[in-house]
Structures are given as structure tokens and as C-alpha cells.
Design an enzyme around this catalytic site. Sequence first.
Site, PDB file in Angstrom:
ATOM      1  CG  ASP A  91      -0.149  -0.341   2.489  1.00 55.64           C
ATOM      2  OD1 ASP A  91       1.091  -0.148   2.492  1.00 55.64           O
ATOM      3  OD2 ASP A  91      -0.759  -0.771   3.483  1.00 55.64           O
ATOM      4  CG  HIS A 406      -1.565  -7.681  -0.994  1.00 57.36           C
ATOM      5  ND1 HIS A 406      -2.907  -7.953  -1.140  1.00 57.36           N
ATOM      6  CD2 HIS A 406      -1.502  -6.505  -0.338  1.00 57.36           C
ATOM      7  CE1 HIS A 406      -3.619  -6.972  -0.588  1.00 57.36           C
ATOM      8  NE2 HIS A 406      -2.775  -6.087  -0.091  1.00 57.36           N
ATOM      9  CG  ASP A 446       1.512 -16.894  -7.142  1.00 58.56           C
ATOM     10  OD1 ASP A 446       1.593 -15.738  -6.665  1.00 58.56           O
ATOM     11  OD2 ASP A 446       2.066 -17.227  -8.202  1.00 58.56           O
ATOM     12  CD  GLU A 455       0.926  -6.940   2.945  1.00 61.09           C
ATOM     13  OE1 GLU A 455       0.113  -6.962   3.867  1.00 61.09           O
ATOM     14  OE2 GLU A 455       0.860  -6.143   1.996  1.00 61.09           O
TER      15      GLU A 455
END
Length: 537
Positions: A91, A406, A446, A455
Amino acid sequence: MRWLSKAIPALSLLALQALAQDSTTTSNPTSTTTVNQAYTTLLSDSLLFYEAQRSGQLPANNRVPWRHDSALQDGSDNNVNLTGGYYDAGDYLKFTLPMAYSMSIVNWGAIEYFQGYQSANQDGYLRDMVKWGSDWLIQAHPQPNVFYVGNGDVDNNYWGPDTNIPTPRPSYMVNSTAPGTDVAALGAAAFASASYLFRNRFNDSVYADTLMQHGISLFEFAETAQPQQPYTKSIPAIAEFYQTNTVQNQLVWGALWLYRATGNQTYLTKASNYFDQFKLGSVDITPMDWSDQSGGVFVLGSMLDTTTDKYKVAAERYLDALTQGQSPCSFTGGGLLWCGQSSASNSLIPAQDTALLALLYSPINSDKGSGYVKFALGQINYMLGNNPMLTPYVVGVHMNSPANPHHAGASGGTDIGNINTSPPTEEYVLYGAVVGGPGQDDLFYDVRDDWQQSEVALDYNAPFQGLVAYQLVTNASDPPYTTITQPRPAIKKPFPKWAIAVIVIILLLILVALGLLWWKRRRIAEWRHRRNQKQNW
Ligand SMILES: *[C@@H]1O[C@H](CO)[C@@H](O)[C@H](O)[C@H]1NC(C)=O
Ligand SMILES: *[C@@H]1O[C@H](CO)[C@@H](O)[C@H](O)[C@H]1NC(C)=O
Ligand SMILES: *[C@@H]1O[C@H](CO)[C@@H](O)[C@H](O)[C@H]1NC(C)=O
Ligand SMILES: *[C@@H]1O[C@H](CO)[C@@H](O)[C@H](O)[C@H]1NC(C)=O
Ligand SMILES: *[C@@H]1O[C@H](CO)[C@@H](O)[C@H](O)[C@H]1NC(C)=O
């Protein structure tokens, strides 16, 4: 100038220590005609991953084409310049605590295995990587008793490129009236380890002095601001992200690094006193990570303090248990160290951090050292392909590498409701990123929205760099994935337990309903039968 004169005894003392260690572990860097290409690529890619995490105004030599200048207003709410630094994970949040921890681990590995970086020609990139993070830590420490600790509750529901990051992005600080002992001590450790690296490996005493002054000042803040407490007590907005709940091991960690950076005996004494006061030698064994540096304290203390064997006793108690998979850990069927909840949320963290500590400690006790090295190499080989999934858990190095880390920016997606399928293939390869890792059954799916497995984060790659640099220093042979030609075995996600429970309940309800129906029909049939009998009668 005060700083320079202080630095000289530290330099010579530590140069001796470095020499002592180097002779046990290294080959001559200048004669590396052949360096392992796979490990060279791994080190280079890992540094590239950190480059992909850069926030702020990117320099002209940025190597990640899909990254742009971003978050250029950070700190404006408090009139400080907090642009720059590294995004924490997939993020766009910045958190000082895990970032400072990651920097100290990268720095430690780089200090001990610097020749690995040199032989792979990555020392220049390492320097840029450490400076990018350290420069931001300097900005986050604008006054002796003020330390910015990151953003908290900004729009965590944003999934998209770095060109459209939602604002406002509030910045939070700890200070004299709202202390954060853990984050200040970790910040001091990051400064001190970077200072040591710049002074003794990059020969840059000017920058090393700046870093050292920040480290000294921040450690004083950690020690003196009352009450000594975890920073999330002052900044509850960050508690859901990075909460440590402790200050003890962090204070010793900070003091030991300050001793190493300054050569000032006061810090070694402080570390020793805190170690006794907090009874760190008998704490429950916990794998090292951003929330707990006890393991790091044991190993670093063993390296630095020759007046006592208490650190060595603690380090061996710790490493004996963890490297043999004793409580609180065990091994998966495939051989990965597995430590309960801490592995469940990112299995490669305990495995890598323990492996790094095992390698760092190994020259200190040669009897036990060979076992520790064997453990570490086993974990390295597991994460680089010697596992049931035939998968190196590093993005972009092999056809079986994770393809769905991610990571909003790399994925190219903009639809938070469809992270997995939009787009079907990630737009950009996030080279060098270490993912969370497989489950306790050694299986790896995955899948992009599976944050436990997929992540990526600053602290996942931090021990990795040390492990790879070690492999380069010892001229290890190729990592396992280089000979893997089979694709990763196809597996299907099992039904979640709750879904199975729901299905069982629905089946039971259907059975009960059928039973009732059958019973009712029988009653009706009986009644009809009796009625017919009555009529006939
Ligand atoms: C590293 O190992 C390879 C064989 O794996 C060998 O050919 C090479 O000479 C070694 N390099 C050094 C610097 O020892
Ligand atoms: C803020 O800091 C960044 C990173 O150090 C720097 O590039 C930028 O010029 C600074 N901005 C201002 C307005 O000083
Ligand atoms: C000290 O930090 C707290 C918590 O971030 C903040 O609310 C307060 O305004 C700060 N004090 C000063 C003088 O900046
Ligand atoms: C730092 O200085 C030492 C001693 O002069 C030298 O051996 C080493 O190569 C230098 N390192 C760098 C990175 O310049
Ligand atoms: C060592 O550190 C202590 C604590 O910060 C400080 O008071 C002292 O002046 C330092 N000693 C030297 C020689 O710099």
C-alpha cells in the site's frame, strides 16, 4: 569536530573486531573472478525492490519505470517535510517503526557481509538504499524530542497506482508529553547502525557523524521521556498496524548499536544494566521481528561485550531452541521453521530472521556454529526452491516465482473489489520482493488478496539481504531454483472451514425437513387408512 575525535577510538576498536570476524568467514574480495550469478541477481533484485518502495520525489537515476513522484505533501499538516522514505508494503503507508527495524537489519547484514555486496558490485546501490531511508529518518527527527512515526488511518481502501494516492495523509509524532520509547530506541538503532556502516564500510565520516548525532539524541529521548511506554499508547491510530507492547528489548538493542557506532563505553554499560534489570536472559523465546529484538540483542551483545558471557548464554539458549525447532517452534514437513501465529501471518519472517541470527552468531562458538550454519543454509535453500512447491519465494527470478505479490502499484489494478482478477496478470514484475511465504502445510497459493502468503514488506527483504550477502561472501554454489525445470505443482484452495460447517448444517436441515415430511406423510397415510377402515367397517 567533537564527533570526529570521538569516532577515532571507535573506529580502531571496531576495525579490529571486523578483522577478527572477516578472517573466519571471508575470502579475498579483490580476487573474486567468479561470483555466483544467481546470488548476485538476488542481491541486486532485492535492492531493486527497495527502490520500488521509494516515496517522495524520485531521483533521475530511478530504475523502476512504473514509479512516479508521490506523496509530496507528507508532513505539511505539521509544517515539516516528511516526503521521501519508503512505503511499508503493498500500500502507500509509511511507518517509522518497521522501517527503522528493517534498516537496522539491512545495516547489520551489510556491515558483516560487506564483501558480498562488493563482489556482486552492489555496494553503490546498497549505499543509495541506506541513505534514502536514513535521510528520511533524519527528516522525521526535526527536534531532539520529536520523532514522526508515520501515517495511520489514511484511506486503506485505496488500490491503484502511485499517481492517485488519496489525501490527506496525517503525520503523527511522539514527543516529551506523548512518548514512544520503543520507536525512539529503534530509530536510534537504525541511525547508529547506518552510522557504523557509513564510517567503517563507505569511509564517509561526515554523513556517519550526522547519523550518529541523531542516534545519540533519539536514544536520550527514548531514555528520558516519561513514562517509558510503547508509542501506540501515544498514537492509538497506529495500534492496528504496528504495535509492539514492549520497550525493554528495544532499549537494549538501541544501546548496543550506539556503543558500536560511538565506541562510548557508557552505552555498553547501559545495555548491560538494562539487560539485567529487564531479565532479558530469561524471557520467553520469541523469533525476532519488528516487534521484538531480543534475539538480536543476544547475538549483538555477544559480539560486542567481552566482559560477560551472559549474552552468549542467552544467544545459545535461544538459537539451540529455535534451530532445533523446539518450543515455540517446529518444522513443517518440507523443513521450514514454523513458529505458531508469527509464522501463520508471514512464514518467511521467523525463518529468515532466525537464519540470519544463526549465521551472525556462528563464528562466536565454533562448536555450535556449524549446526547453526547448517540450519541457516537449510532455511535459505527452502526459501530458494528446495520445497514441495518447487518455488523460490522471491518475485521475478524463476518461472515458479510468485506471480501475484500483494502490491497495488505492481499489480496495475484499480478495483479493490477485484484484486485477484483485475488485471489477470500483474502489470509489472516486482523484482526481488520476498513474499509472506507458504502455509504450515508447505502449500502456496500465489493469490493476490491472500496477504499472509503474498504480502511484501520492507521487513521481509531486510534479513534476506544479509542471507544473500553471506552466500556471496562464502562463495556458495547455485541456489536450488536454478536447476528446477518442472512447473510449480497445481493446487486448489481447500474449502474454508466455515464453508464446510455451513454445508454440513444445510445438509442436516434438509435431512430434518425430509424426515418431518416423511413423518407427516405417514401420519396422513395412517389417518387415511384408519378412516378408510372406519368407513368400510
Ligand atoms: C567460487 O566457487 C566456484 C565453484 O563453485 C569456483 O569456480 C570459483 O573459483 C570460486 N570463487 C572464489 C572467489 O573462490
Ligand atoms: C523535502 O525533502 C525532500 C527529500 O529530502 C527533498 O527532495 C525536497 O526538496 C524537500 N522539499 C522541500 C520543500 O524542502
Ligand atoms: C505531542 O504529541 C502528541 C501526540 O502525537 C500531540 O497530540 C501533541 O500535539 C504533541 N505536542 C506538541 C507540543 O506538538
Ligand atoms: C575505505 O578505506 C579503507 C582503508 O583506507 C580501504 O581499504 C577501503 O577500500 C575503503 N572503502 C571504500 C568503500 O572506499
Ligand atoms: C558517552 O555517552 C554519555 C551518554 O550519552 C555522555 O554523557 C558522555 O559524554 C559520552 N562520553 C564521551 C567520551 O563522549
